[in-house]
Design a protein around this motif. Structure first.
Motif, PDB file in Angstrom:
ATOM      1  N   TYR A  33      -1.136   0.891   1.299  1.00  0.00           N
ATOM      2  CA  TYR A  33      -1.632  -0.024   0.279  1.00  0.00           C
ATOM      3  C   TYR A  33      -2.878   0.575  -0.359  1.00  0.00           C
ATOM      4  CZ  TYR A  33      -5.333  -1.557   3.492  1.00  0.00           C
ATOM      5  OH  TYR A  33      -6.432  -1.596   4.330  1.00  0.00           O
ATOM      6  N   ASP A  34      -3.288  -0.012  -1.455  1.00  0.00           N
ATOM      7  CA  ASP A  34      -4.435   0.487  -2.226  1.00  0.00           C
ATOM      8  C   ASP A  34      -5.725  -0.027  -1.610  1.00  0.00           C
ATOM      9  OD1 ASP A  34      -6.211   1.393  -4.068  1.00  0.00           O
ATOM     10  OD2 ASP A  34      -5.479   0.204  -5.746  1.00  0.00           O
ATOM     11  N   GLU A  61       3.720   5.222  -5.971  1.00  0.00           N
ATOM     12  CA  GLU A  61       2.569   4.391  -5.651  1.00  0.00           C
ATOM     13  C   GLU A  61       1.277   5.195  -5.638  1.00  0.00           C
ATOM     14  OE1 GLU A  61       5.323   4.507  -3.922  1.00  0.00           O
ATOM     15  OE2 GLU A  61       6.049   2.498  -3.378  1.00  0.00           O
ATOM     16  N   LEU A  62       1.324   6.400  -5.049  1.00  0.00           N
ATOM     17  CA  LEU A  62       0.112   7.209  -4.958  1.00  0.00           C
ATOM     18  C   LEU A  62      -0.404   7.603  -6.336  1.00  0.00           C
ATOM     19  CD1 LEU A  62       0.773   9.512  -1.876  1.00  0.00           C
ATOM     20  CD2 LEU A  62      -1.082   7.874  -2.168  1.00  0.00           C
ATOM     21  N   ASN A  63       0.495   7.960  -7.228  1.00  0.00           N
ATOM     22  CA  ASN A  63       0.056   8.294  -8.588  1.00  0.00           C
ATOM     23  C   ASN A  63      -0.630   7.105  -9.253  1.00  0.00           C
ATOM     24  OD1 ASN A  63       0.714  11.072  -9.194  1.00  0.00           O
ATOM     25  ND2 ASN A  63       2.865  10.515  -8.967  1.00  0.00           N
ATOM     26  N   ARG A  64      -0.042   5.910  -9.041  1.00  0.00           N
ATOM     27  CA  ARG A  64      -0.636   4.710  -9.641  1.00  0.00           C
ATOM     28  C   ARG A  64      -1.987   4.392  -8.992  1.00  0.00           C
ATOM     29  NH1 ARG A  64       3.287   1.684  -8.780  1.00  0.00           N
ATOM     30  NH2 ARG A  64       2.576   0.483  -6.972  1.00  0.00           N
ATOM     31  N   LYS A 100      -9.452   6.333 -10.225  1.00  0.00           N
ATOM     32  CA  LYS A 100     -10.117   7.332 -11.048  1.00  0.00           C
ATOM     33  C   LYS A 100     -10.393   8.625 -10.282  1.00  0.00           C
ATOM     34  CE  LYS A 100     -12.343   3.760 -13.871  1.00  0.00           C
ATOM     35  NZ  LYS A 100     -11.200   3.732 -14.784  1.00  0.00           N
ATOM     36  N   ILE A 101      -9.392   9.089  -9.537  1.00  0.00           N
ATOM     37  CA  ILE A 101      -9.485  10.375  -8.857  1.00  0.00           C
ATOM     38  C   ILE A 101      -8.830  11.422  -9.745  1.00  0.00           C
ATOM     39  CG2 ILE A 101      -8.769  11.701  -6.824  1.00  0.00           C
ATOM     40  CD1 ILE A 101      -8.869   9.152  -5.220  1.00  0.00           C
ATOM     41  N   ILE A 143      -1.933  17.832  -4.909  1.00  0.00           N
ATOM     42  CA  ILE A 143      -0.538  17.747  -5.333  1.00  0.00           C
ATOM     43  C   ILE A 143       0.071  16.509  -4.697  1.00  0.00           C
ATOM     44  CG2 ILE A 143       1.748  18.826  -5.208  1.00  0.00           C
ATOM     45  CD1 ILE A 143       0.402  21.534  -5.181  1.00  0.00           C
ATOM     46  N   ILE A 144       0.823  15.740  -5.482  1.00  0.00           N
ATOM     47  CA  ILE A 144       1.568  14.582  -4.962  1.00  0.00           C
ATOM     48  C   ILE A 144       3.044  14.963  -4.947  1.00  0.00           C
ATOM     49  CG2 ILE A 144       2.014  12.117  -5.181  1.00  0.00           C
ATOM     50  CD1 ILE A 144      -0.909  12.773  -4.799  1.00  0.00           C
TER      51      ILE A 144
END
Length: 592
Positions: free
Chosen positions: A490-491, A521-524, A530-531, A539-540
């Protein structure tokens, strides 16, 4: 009402099995319910109140076809430990408090089902529950010693009761002790010679008949009616007019504890019999059914109910097929309540004490706790600690310690979880690397798994472990791949702030961070926090296998580029040599 739908589509061929099982369950439930009521020190008939409506309610709302609800040793012991000190010796107040605590327990269960907290059925681990049930069993058995021996008084606490017994054996009331011995002999004899017969029911009928026929109360043997203060046993009603609402504060935490304990044992019983008979139960629906059953028990002047494991086992062994078994058993108990209360008034309390001791003996499994010692030392420690907490600090405090211990156990796992470095086998499958298991790392690529969701209170440990592994590696990796499917659930602002710091520290060490799994999810989440998603630092990737292919392909590209540069340098060198050979020779002469 899942049970209602099943009853509407009832198969006629099941009725013979359900009728036989219902009669058998009622035969076992009658004496046990009355015996458990004695733990509370209230009118014995109230135990039957706690059977009728809760059994019918669960038959309608429950999803288990075999489970039987009713008074349970653990729930009755918990209620007794709470209401007896608060009642100041008044039976009517004890009854009031038991009803209110039951209603509160039902409310907590219904509220928890609304928020779908049925998954918390495993909150108390099995070792903790084993320690708790053993403590409850010992507490009940020791508490019945004074009734079995006919002592006039008894200390309030378990240790004092045990110390007192050797010094008071000479004060035992012989007629009462004789009744206890006869009851025990009947129970053991029936179980040995006719194991399928309802031993508690037969023993209680015989002893009650003897008490009625020979007026055993005149010999100083305590019976139900005498103990209850000659209260009218025909459907007695408690008066709630004198109840003080301020007492609710005292019942708040104990009722939550009772809800947790009841539901854990409830689901253990429901799941075990559902698995045996080949169907599933819905934990949230079971939580709701337990709550409604307890509300029904409170409204019918009863006390808290849970899964009656012994009666459920009887139902299953006789061949009960559906929830109709509970309805049949409840109707049989109702007939006894309406037409046989005068006879029940002559039940000897010493016989009830023996029934309680024998029933509690089935909960006692010290050998099971001892078996944890070799299999799992942590489980042995948890079970032993819970058992000692119940015995030394009392039932309520012991339950509190058990719940706290379960919470601390969970937090310890989340705070400092296990982790592994990953490698590949000969077929290219990813596995954890252990000593001599044949799993090899990939040169330049370190794969890491953190076995817990990352949150604000363990991300610092995660970061520390990652840096330790990078620094202690024999050869510093070019990439560090983290199994994000396990860790990033989760965020969490704190988590991604720590990840941003980790990226910068790894950049200084020349290591690129790769997060494998939960790509969308990680990209969002990274964009939201703001990373900077610079491919030189982070890399994702979809999964670890993609990371391996990507790393190897880039290594191949680098190797090809290196080979190409070598070829280019070699070609340049050859060209330079050719130019040197073909150049014209010039002679330098000096002129005057």
């Amino acid at each position: 009402m899942p049970g209602l739908g099943l009853l509407f589509n009832y198969k006629r061929e099941y009725f013979g099995y359900d009728l036989k099982a219902g009669l058998s369950v009622a035969a076992v439930a009658l004496p046990v319910a009355i015996a458990y009521t004695e733990l509370l020190g209230i009118n014995a008939i109230v135990g039957l109140y706690a059977c009728i409506f809760p059994m019918i309610i669960y038959a309608l709302f429950g999803t288990s076809r075999q489970l039987i609800t009713g008074p349970d040793a653990a729930t009755c012991a918990v209620i007794a430990a709470v209401v007896i000190p608060l009642s100041a010796g008044d039976e009517n107040t004890r009854w009031q408090l038991a009803i209110i605590m039951t209603a509160m327990t039902g409310f907590w269960c219904i509220l928890a089902s609304h928020f779908r907290l049925g998954a918390f059925t495993d909150f108390l681990s099995r070792p903790i529950l084993q320690g708790l049930l053993n403590g409850v069993a010992i507490t009940i058995m020791v508490g019945q010693i004074s009734k079995v021996f006919g002592f006039d008084t008894s200390p309030d606490h378990l240790i004092e009761k045990l110390i007192e017994v050797p010094f008071r054996l000479m004060d035992a009331h012989l007629p009462t002790l004789l009744m206890s011995a006869i009851t025990l002999a009947l129970l053991l004899g029936i179980r040995y010679f006719r194991s399928r017969w309802p031993a508690p029911l037969i023993a209680m009928v015989v002893m009650t008949y003897l008490s009625w026929q020979f007026d055993l109360a005149s010999y100083g043997i305590a019976i139900v009616n005498k103990e209850a203060g000659n209260v009218d046993l025909f459907l007695p009603v408690v008066s709630m007019s004198g109840f003080h609402p301020g007492v609710l504060r005292e019942l708040l935490v104990p009722s939550i504890n009772l809800a947790v304990i009841s539901f854990v044992s409830f689901m253990m019983t429901a799941r075990s019999f559902a698995s045996k008979n080949g169907y599933d139960v819905d934990a949230d629906q079971e939580l709701k059914a337990l709550g409604i059953a307890n509300i029904a028990a409170a409204l019918s002047q009863g006390f808290a109910v849970s899964a009656a494991s012994s009666r459920t086992a009887v139902n299953d062994s006789v061949g009960g097929k559906t929830q109709l078994v509970s309805i049949i058993a409840a109707l049989m108990i109702l007939l006894v309540l309406l037409f046989m209360t005068d006879f029940l008034a002559y039940i000897p309390l010493s016989s009830l004490g023996i029934v309680l001791i024998v029933s509690s003996w089935s909960l006692l499994s010290i050998r099971h706790i001892w078996s944890y010692r070799k299999r799992n030392k942590q489980a042995f420690t948890l079970a032993s600690f819970t058992l000692l907490a119940v015995l030394l600090t009392g039932l309520i405090n012991g339950i509190g310690f058990a719940v706290l211990l379960g919470l601390l156990q969970f937090l310890r796992i989340v705070f400092r979880p296990s982790d592994q470095l990953l490698g590949v086998d000969e077929q290219g499958m990813v596995h954890s690397m252990n000593k001599d298991n044949g799993i090899e790392p990939i040169d330049g690529l370190m794969m890491y798994r953190f076995n817990s969701p990352l949150t604000y209170f363990n991300v610092g440990y995660f970061k520390k472990r990652v840096l330790q592994l990078v620094d202690s590696a024999p050869q510093r990796p070019a990439w560090l791949a983290v199994d994000a499917a396990v860790s990033f659930t989760y965020d969490d602002v704190s988590v991604f702030a720590a990840i941003d710091e980790l990226i910068r520290e790894l950049r200084i060490k020349g290591v690129k961070l790769v997060l494998a799994g939960r790509r969308t999810e990680l990209n969002r989440w990274i964009e939201r926090n703001k990373i900077s998603l610079n491919e030189d630092d982070l890399i994702i990737a979809p999964d670890l296998y993609f990371v391996i292919r990507l790393y190897q392909s880039r290594q191949q590209i680098k190797e090809k580029q290196k080979e190409a540069r070598k070829e280019a340098l070699k070609q340049d060198a050859e060209n330079n040599d050719e130019n040197t050979v073909d150049a014209p020779t010039t002679s330098h002469t000096s002129t005057l």
